[in-house]
Design a protein around this motif. Structure first.
Motif, PDB file in Angstrom:
ATOM      1  N   ARG A 185      -5.426 -11.578   5.041  1.00 45.16           N
ATOM      2  CA  ARG A 185      -5.306 -11.647   3.569  1.00 45.16           C
ATOM      3  C   ARG A 185      -6.691 -11.744   2.929  1.00 45.16           C
ATOM      4  NH1 ARG A 185      -1.564 -11.643  -0.753  1.00 45.16           N
ATOM      5  NH2 ARG A 185      -2.452 -12.843  -2.435  1.00 45.16           N
TER       6      ARG A 185
ATOM      7  N   VAL B 251      -7.182  -5.078   8.977  1.00 41.99           N
ATOM      8  CA  VAL B 251      -6.122  -5.809   8.287  1.00 41.99           C
ATOM      9  C   VAL B 251      -4.801  -5.436   8.941  1.00 41.99           C
ATOM     10  CG1 VAL B 251      -4.890  -6.148   6.110  1.00 41.99           C
ATOM     11  CG2 VAL B 251      -7.371  -5.831   6.094  1.00 41.99           C
TER      12      VAL B 251
ATOM     13  N   CYS C 154       0.840  -1.195   0.000  1.00 42.54           N
ATOM     14  CA  CYS C 154       0.000   0.000   0.000  1.00 42.54           C
ATOM     15  C   CYS C 154       0.873   1.243   0.000  1.00 42.54           C
ATOM     16  CB  CYS C 154      -0.964   0.003   1.182  1.00 42.54           C
ATOM     17  SG  CYS C 154      -0.202   0.185   2.800  1.00 42.54           S
TER      18      CYS C 154
ATOM     19  N   LEU D 235      -8.234  -8.380   3.044  1.00 44.50           N
ATOM     20  CA  LEU D 235      -7.595  -7.540   2.037  1.00 44.50           C
ATOM     21  C   LEU D 235      -8.109  -7.874   0.639  1.00 44.50           C
ATOM     22  CD1 LEU D 235      -5.454  -5.347   1.602  1.00 44.50           C
ATOM     23  CD2 LEU D 235      -3.767  -7.177   1.408  1.00 44.50           C
TER      24      LEU D 235
END
Length: 115
Positions: A101, A70, A45, A104
């Motif tokens: 995960r 997350v 990110c 995400l």
């Protein structure tokens, strides 16, 4: 005429506006830096920071989407100074639990609405 350059990213990123809490891995206590994720993907990110962490620094991130959480261990890949004494920080995720995960993946690839 402009040509589209292929992305160097293994994982595409999407624009986002999620709160994120950031602290160095070696700092067990203290107040984390809080910012906003500008884009996110399965591999990493980007966020803005008033602090420089240094390329290759290890960070703990807690990203707070509208629902869920997350958490990931990440490495700073780049830092670019911006106006106003801030830095654009790009990180790659190094460790992320299967649950995080999955969360995400829902952010990056939301389920399509049923017809």
């Amino acid at each position: 005429m402009t040509q589209n350059k292929p992305s160097r990213r293994r994982f595409p990123r999407i624009p986002s506006q999620y709160d994120v809490s950031v602290r160095r891995v070696e700092e067990q206590k203290g107040i984390p830096m809080v910012s906003t994720v500008n884009d996110v993907g399965l591999g990493g990110c980007r966020f803005m920071s008033k602090d420089s962490f240094g390329v290759n620094s290890l960070l703990w991130l807690t990203i707070l989407p509208k629902k869920g959480i997350v958490e990931a261990r990440a490495r700073v890949v780049y830092e670019m100074p911006n106006k106003g004494n801030t830095f654009e920080i790009g990180v790659e995720f190094l460790e992320i639990s299967p649950r995080d995960r999955a969360e995400l993946e829902e952010l990056v690839f939301p389920p399509s609405p049923k017809a």
